[in-house]
Design a protein around this motif. Structure first.
Motif, PDB file in Angstrom:
ATOM      1  N   ASP A 104       0.817  -1.219   0.000  1.00 27.79           N
ATOM      2  CA  ASP A 104       0.000   0.000   0.000  1.00 27.79           C
ATOM      3  C   ASP A 104       0.852   1.271   0.000  1.00 27.79           C
ATOM      4  O   ASP A 104       0.425   2.324   0.442  1.00 27.79           O
ATOM      5  CB  ASP A 104      -0.946   0.007   1.215  1.00 27.79           C
ATOM      6  CG  ASP A 104      -0.180  -0.211   2.505  1.00 27.79           C
ATOM      7  OD1 ASP A 104       1.028  -0.546   2.419  1.00 27.79           O
ATOM      8  OD2 ASP A 104      -0.769  -0.031   3.592  1.00 27.79           O
ATOM      9  N   THR A 105       2.078   1.144  -0.499  1.00 28.24           N
ATOM     10  CA  THR A 105       2.956   2.306  -0.538  1.00 28.24           C
ATOM     11  C   THR A 105       2.400   3.357  -1.492  1.00 28.24           C
ATOM     12  O   THR A 105       1.952   3.030  -2.594  1.00 28.24           O
ATOM     13  CB  THR A 105       4.358   1.892  -1.045  1.00 28.24           C
ATOM     14  OG1 THR A 105       4.751   0.734  -0.341  1.00 28.24           O
ATOM     15  CG2 THR A 105       5.359   3.002  -0.824  1.00 28.24           C
ATOM     16  N   HIS A 106       2.396   4.578  -1.050  1.00 31.46           N
ATOM     17  CA  HIS A 106       1.959   5.656  -1.944  1.00 31.46           C
ATOM     18  C   HIS A 106       2.908   6.829  -1.836  1.00 31.46           C
ATOM     19  O   HIS A 106       2.631   7.811  -1.178  1.00 31.46           O
ATOM     20  CB  HIS A 106       0.530   6.106  -1.599  1.00 31.46           C
ATOM     21  CG  HIS A 106      -0.486   5.090  -1.971  1.00 31.46           C
ATOM     22  ND1 HIS A 106      -0.702   4.709  -3.276  1.00 31.46           N
ATOM     23  CD2 HIS A 106      -1.328   4.345  -1.214  1.00 31.46           C
ATOM     24  CE1 HIS A 106      -1.642   3.784  -3.296  1.00 31.46           C
ATOM     25  NE2 HIS A 106      -2.034   3.532  -2.068  1.00 31.46           N
ATOM     26  N   ILE A 107       4.019   6.695  -2.454  1.00 32.95           N
ATOM     27  CA  ILE A 107       4.975   7.797  -2.425  1.00 32.95           C
ATOM     28  C   ILE A 107       4.630   8.741  -3.578  1.00 32.95           C
ATOM     29  O   ILE A 107       4.369   8.296  -4.696  1.00 32.95           O
ATOM     30  CB  ILE A 107       6.417   7.276  -2.579  1.00 32.95           C
ATOM     31  CG1 ILE A 107       6.711   6.252  -1.480  1.00 32.95           C
ATOM     32  CG2 ILE A 107       7.425   8.428  -2.521  1.00 32.95           C
ATOM     33  CD1 ILE A 107       8.010   5.510  -1.639  1.00 32.95           C
ATOM     34  N   GLY A 161      -0.914  12.572 -13.475  1.00 35.28           N
ATOM     35  CA  GLY A 161       0.137  12.446 -12.470  1.00 35.28           C
ATOM     36  C   GLY A 161      -0.186  11.361 -11.448  1.00 35.28           C
ATOM     37  O   GLY A 161       0.704  10.629 -11.007  1.00 35.28           O
ATOM     38  N   ASP A 162      -1.469  11.224 -11.109  1.00 35.57           N
ATOM     39  CA  ASP A 162      -1.858  10.166 -10.165  1.00 35.57           C
ATOM     40  C   ASP A 162      -1.624   8.796 -10.764  1.00 35.57           C
ATOM     41  O   ASP A 162      -1.173   7.865 -10.089  1.00 35.57           O
ATOM     42  CB  ASP A 162      -3.336  10.314  -9.796  1.00 35.57           C
ATOM     43  CG  ASP A 162      -3.557  11.531  -8.904  1.00 35.57           C
ATOM     44  OD1 ASP A 162      -2.557  11.994  -8.296  1.00 35.57           O
ATOM     45  OD2 ASP A 162      -4.701  12.018  -8.830  1.00 35.57           O
ATOM     46  N   THR A 163      -1.959   8.683 -12.060  1.00 36.20           N
ATOM     47  CA  THR A 163      -1.723   7.407 -12.743  1.00 36.20           C
ATOM     48  C   THR A 163      -0.231   7.061 -12.718  1.00 36.20           C
ATOM     49  O   THR A 163       0.158   5.924 -12.436  1.00 36.20           O
ATOM     50  CB  THR A 163      -2.186   7.501 -14.208  1.00 36.20           C
ATOM     51  OG1 THR A 163      -3.471   8.094 -14.250  1.00 36.20           O
ATOM     52  CG2 THR A 163      -2.221   6.130 -14.845  1.00 36.20           C
ATOM     53  N   ILE A 164       0.602   8.068 -12.998  1.00 31.66           N
ATOM     54  CA  ILE A 164       2.046   7.832 -12.987  1.00 31.66           C
ATOM     55  C   ILE A 164       2.492   7.400 -11.596  1.00 31.66           C
ATOM     56  O   ILE A 164       3.186   6.394 -11.430  1.00 31.66           O
ATOM     57  CB  ILE A 164       2.804   9.105 -13.422  1.00 31.66           C
ATOM     58  CG1 ILE A 164       2.474   9.441 -14.880  1.00 31.66           C
ATOM     59  CG2 ILE A 164       4.319   8.916 -13.267  1.00 31.66           C
ATOM     60  CD1 ILE A 164       3.108  10.725 -15.376  1.00 31.66           C
ATOM     61  N   ASN A 165       2.083   8.157 -10.599  1.00 34.52           N
ATOM     62  CA  ASN A 165       2.456   7.822  -9.229  1.00 34.52           C
ATOM     63  C   ASN A 165       2.064   6.399  -8.863  1.00 34.52           C
ATOM     64  O   ASN A 165       2.849   5.650  -8.295  1.00 34.52           O
ATOM     65  CB  ASN A 165       1.762   8.785  -8.258  1.00 34.52           C
ATOM     66  CG  ASN A 165       2.722   9.874  -7.807  1.00 34.52           C
ATOM     67  OD1 ASN A 165       3.937   9.685  -7.864  1.00 34.52           O
ATOM     68  ND2 ASN A 165       2.180  10.996  -7.383  1.00 34.52           N
ATOM     69  N   LYS A 166       0.833   6.056  -9.213  1.00 34.14           N
ATOM     70  CA  LYS A 166       0.327   4.721  -8.903  1.00 34.14           C
ATOM     71  C   LYS A 166       1.212   3.660  -9.565  1.00 34.14           C
ATOM     72  O   LYS A 166       1.625   2.680  -8.943  1.00 34.14           O
ATOM     73  CB  LYS A 166      -1.123   4.621  -9.418  1.00 34.14           C
ATOM     74  CG  LYS A 166      -1.818   3.330  -9.055  1.00 34.14           C
ATOM     75  CD  LYS A 166      -3.274   3.393  -9.525  1.00 34.14           C
ATOM     76  CE  LYS A 166      -3.837   2.006  -9.709  1.00 34.14           C
ATOM     77  NZ  LYS A 166      -5.009   2.017 -10.592  1.00 34.14           N
TER      78      LYS A 166
END
Lengths: 357, 531
Positions: free
Chosen positions: A9-12, A278-283
């Motif tokens: 569940d890492t969300h950096i 950007g959220d897609t990339i982060n995910k």
């Protein structure tokens, strides 16, 4: 389940770090380029500069200055002596910038002067290499050409494969070939030719909106420049094996980048419209982070073994790989992915483009 | 599962083939009875591992062109003379032009006809000279230049190969390279300098008549008659140095080394070595006629422009034998005999690149390479095992299989293993687990989403395969380019890297899948997958 370094569940927020990352990259790149400029370009080994090296092994540790002093009477132009490999190997590299002298004369001269001036030591000539200036220049041109073609072909492949835009990729290849032919007519030096070609590649990727290719190519140029820069700062020489190392870094960096990109593409297709890209990339970066680190760790483990145990000849090669793998891992996360955001299919245009693909 | 059985059969087949090709390269296996049953040979080791010499030679094409022009000029003069057309001795200008002066302008048409027979020459310009002479500037046609370049290079390669064969090197590798270059690799050679001397010697042997009438003192002041040359006669002193006596020779060679059939070292009554020559039939005839016509005159033996002896001809020498006496020690005479037997090089050659590696360094490199590979491998095996549990074990098994297949591939394709090649294998060990890592991470994700073990495996492999392909194709592109542009060791690296990528894809995607399928097949659907 086995161990886990990265929790599922890492969300950096990698994208949030992008400004800091760009600044760090810029500093390292500028330091490297600064060092290159200050030293008047890369320090070429005999493969590229021409000259002669003689590798000798002594039975006990000898000071480099003593060794150099012992050979003073030979009057070899540009004589340098350096240690090779690890401390207790007692291996030394003698280098002269001249390739006109016969190797026989150098061999005999070293034999004679060491026997006369370092009486208490025995030594053995292990390796002798001579590269004439013409061959050196040719090898240099070929090496640059190799780096360039690698980048070009890879850019074409990524554009075609990733964005299903083989036509655009084809146009890019044709434009590049034409552009290079044109630049070639101006009779520029090979180095400038390559630099202009790379700029052209980047420009075309940007203009044709081949964002994945742009991100990947920027990342790999970033990695190569940093490795070259650090090598320059450390005062290491460039020879053919270092070029091999750089091309391997190119391969590794891309490998890493593409796996992240693959996931971004997959998630982007699945994402609901209106999702911030950007959220897609982060995910995606978070999802692949575990793999990115695992592969880097295993590869670094073995390259480190090579660096420590591989011996003098392979030492610098392993060092280049070490730097390149660390930088390559960093760049796929912090450099390549944010570039997709900067130029890439944003939430408003993104869906359409991917759909059309 | 039908397909599973087939996949196992394929894998076992590859395994057996791989073992068969890999085993001969394991030091302990060589020479045993097992080795005789196996099809393959051991992996070729590169010069950096075996020790030996690598040379890049450049053939001096300018000189080859000039020599050829001079010969064409002589032929032209001779052909013209046969038709009663007289021209002055042609003069070579630069590397592709020659000037011919026709003495009588009215013979222009006739000379034109003769020129037609020389289709390798084209007329650049004609200029009228004084007293009705006509000056022709002729040059080699581009096609002929191209042909000549190729011919010269081929001939040089052939001559070098002949010389090396006689010198006795186990597996020499001599090949043409781009432009005017030749690459020579001599593995395991102990005395590089001697080999270089033998390879590099032009060995152009000529017999020229000494001009008895010429006064050496006048010649030394610069007054050398046309068609004569002032040179020195070398005489070897006991300490190996030479004394030089001036001597005037007639420029035209009366006989050259091309008629030599054989050359051998012999010893005279004082145990001084000399080189005995044996001419072929045509050479023997010429030599007999020459010596018959020139009894009591001196004939100089000129090798690569140096006069080694100039004996007085005592009588007509029939039977096609001659000797070069006097000036050598035994090794020199032996080497001279080798080069004369093998023929002269069509043009001088320069050594552009030389790399010599002593055999002890080679062994040390192998030892270090193998040590770092084994330790690196062990670290990765342990790390993977701990991190992925059962999955890690699977990855470990296919990794070992992978390395075996790389070695087998190197042996089967006859590729050469170099030091960077070993580095390539070591790097592959690190990168080979990548494919497995990608798959395992996917499977973990699918398991977290609540899929059963079997479904997670299917899904994981399915999704990961394309990613792996994409990632590896780019690395292969880099490797192919390395191969294309690289030389020697770098090529070796490219080959091992490519092989490593191909085998790792096979083992990680195909073989490891079999193990997972076997593992999940006989379990209840909800069985936990330890990965």
């Amino acid at each position: 389940m086995g161990l886990q370094i990265i929790k599922p569940d890492t969300h950096i927020d990698f994208i949030g770090f992008r400004k800091i990352a760009f600044i760090i990259s810029a500093i390292v790149i500028l330091a490297g380029i600064g060092s290159l400029l200050a030293k008047g370009g890369p320090k070429y080994g005999i493969d590229f500069a021409g000259g002669m090296i003689v590798q000798i092994k002594l039975d006990k540790a000898t000071d480099v200055t003593d060794l150099k002093g012992a050979m003073k009477e030979l009057n070899l132009p540009g004589l340098t002596v350096q240690t090779l490999g690890l401390e207790d190997d007692h291996e030394y590299m003698i280098r002269t910038s001249s390739s006109d002298i016969s190797s026989q004369a150098v061999r005999d001269g070293i034999d004679r002067s060491l026997a006369a001036n370092l009486k208490d030591r025995t030594f053995e000539i292990q390796r002798l290499e001579m590269v004439g200036p013409k061959v050196g220049a040719d090898l240099r041109a070929k090496a640059l050409e190799a780096l360039f073609y690698a980048v070009l072909l890879i850019a074409v492949y990524i554009s075609g494969r990733f964005e299903q835009r083989w036509t655009a990729a084809g146009i890019m290849a044709a434009a590049l070939a034409g552009g290079i032919y044109g630049i070639g007519l101006t009779g520029l030096d090979m180095g400038w030719l390559i630099i202009s070609a790379l700029v052209l590649t980047l420009g075309l990727c940007w203009y044709l909106k081949l964002n994945y290719a742009l991100g990947a190519v920027v990342a790999l140029i970033h990695d190569v420049i940093i490795t070259v820069g650090i090598f320059s700062i450390l005062g290491k020489e460039f020879d053919l094996t270092i070029i091999a190392a750089l091309l391997t870094i190119v391969g590794y960096s891309l490998n890493d980048t593409i796996i992240v990109f693959d996931r971004i593409r997959e998630n982007n297709i699945a994402a609901k419209s209106g999702t911030y890209f950007g959220d897609t990339i982060n995910k995606s970066v978070n999802q692949t982070l575990s793999r990115t680190l695992m592969t880097s760790i295993t590869t670094l483990l073995v390259v480190f073994c090579l660096f420590v145990l591989g011996g003098g000849v392979i030492h610098d090669f392993a060092l280049a790989l070490l730097i390149g793998i660390v930088v390559g891992t960093y760049s796929s996360v912090f450099v390549a992915s944010p570039i997709l955001l900067g130029f890439g299919p944003g939430s408003h245009v993104g869906e359409g483009e991917v759909e059309a693909a | 599962m039908q397909s599973l059985r087939w996949r196992i059969i394929v894998t076992l087949l590859v395994l057996v083939l791989g073992l068969a090709y890999m085993l001969p390269s394991i030091p302990g296996i060589q020479g045993t009875s097992l080795a005789k049953l196996l099809p393959g040979d051991a992996i070729n080791l590169g010069l950096d591992l075996k020790g030996g010499i690598h040379l890049t030679l450049g053939v001096d094409m300018d000189t080859a062109m000039k020599n050829n022009l001079a010969r064409l000029g002589d032929d032209l003069k001779a052909s013209a003379a046969e038709e009663q057309v007289f021209v002055l001795r042609p003069r070579v200008l630069g590397e592709d032009k020659i000037r011919v002066v026709l003495l009588k302008g009215e013979q222009k048409d006739k000379f034109k006809g003769i020129l037609k027979q020389f289709d390798s020459l084209s007329v650049d310009a004609t200029e009228p000279g004084e007293n009705g002479k006509v000056e022709y500037i002729l040059s080699l046609t581009p096609q002929y230049r191209k042909y000549l370049t190729k011919l010269t290079l081929d001939q040089a390669v052939k001559t070098i190969r002949n010389r090396i064969d006689q010198f006795g090197v186990a597996e020499p590798d001599i090949r043409k390279q781009a432009g005017n270059r030749i690459q020579v690799q001599l593995p395991g050679l102990q005395d590089p300098e001697r080999a270089i001397k033998i390879i590099g010697r032009t060995a152009h042997l000529e017999f020229k008549m000494v001009d008895e009438g010429a006064d050496v003192e006048t010649a030394k002041k610069g007054a050398v008659a046309p068609g004569r040359e002032l040179t020195v006669l070398l005489h070897r002193k006991p300490d190996g140095s030479y004394t030089e006596t001036p001597i005037v020779l007639k420029k035209d060679a009366v006989l050259t080394g091309e008629y030599i059939k054989d050359a051998q070292v012999r010893f005279d009554q004082f145990n001084t070595p000399y080189v005995a020559l044996n001419f072929n039939t045509r050479g023997g005839t010429i030599f007999a006629r020459l010596t018959g016509e020139n009894v009591n005159k001196r004939m100089a033996i000129v090798l690569d422009g140096k006069v080694y002896s100039a004996p007085v001809i005592q009588e007509k020498i029939a039977g096609g034998r001659a000797s070069i006496t006097g000036s050598f020690d035994k090794e020199e005479a032996t080497d001279l005999a080798i080069v004369l037997r093998a023929g002269s090089l069509p043009a001088p050659i320069d050594i552009l690149e030389q790399r010599t590696v002593g055999p002890s360094l080679g062994q040390e490199s192998i030892d270090k390479g193998v040590t770092s590979a084994v330790i690196g491998l062990a670290l990765v095996l342990v790390f993977m095992g701990i991190y992925y549990g059962i999955g890690g074990l699977v990855a470990d098994i296919v990794l070992v299989l992978n390395i075996m297949l790389i070695m087998a591939g190197l042996a089967a394709f006859g590729a050469t293993l170099t030091l960077p090649g070993i580095a390539g294998i070591i790097l592959t060990i690190g990168m080979a687990v990548d494919a497995n890592v990608i798959i395992f991470e996917r499977i973990r994700e699918e398991l977290r989403r609540g899929l059963t073990a079997g479904a997670a495996v299917t899904e994981g492999y399915g999704r990961a395969t394309l990613t792996i392909l994409d990632a590896n194709v780019t690395t292969i592109i880099a490797a192919i380019i390395l191969y294309q542009f690289g030389t020697g060791p770098v090529r070796g690296f490219a080959v091992t890297l490519t092989l490593g990528i191909l085998t790792s894809m096979f083992t990680a995607i195909f073989v490891s899948r079999i193990m997972f399928d076997l593992y999940t097949r006989n379990r209840a659907d909800r069985a936990k997958l330890n990965i």
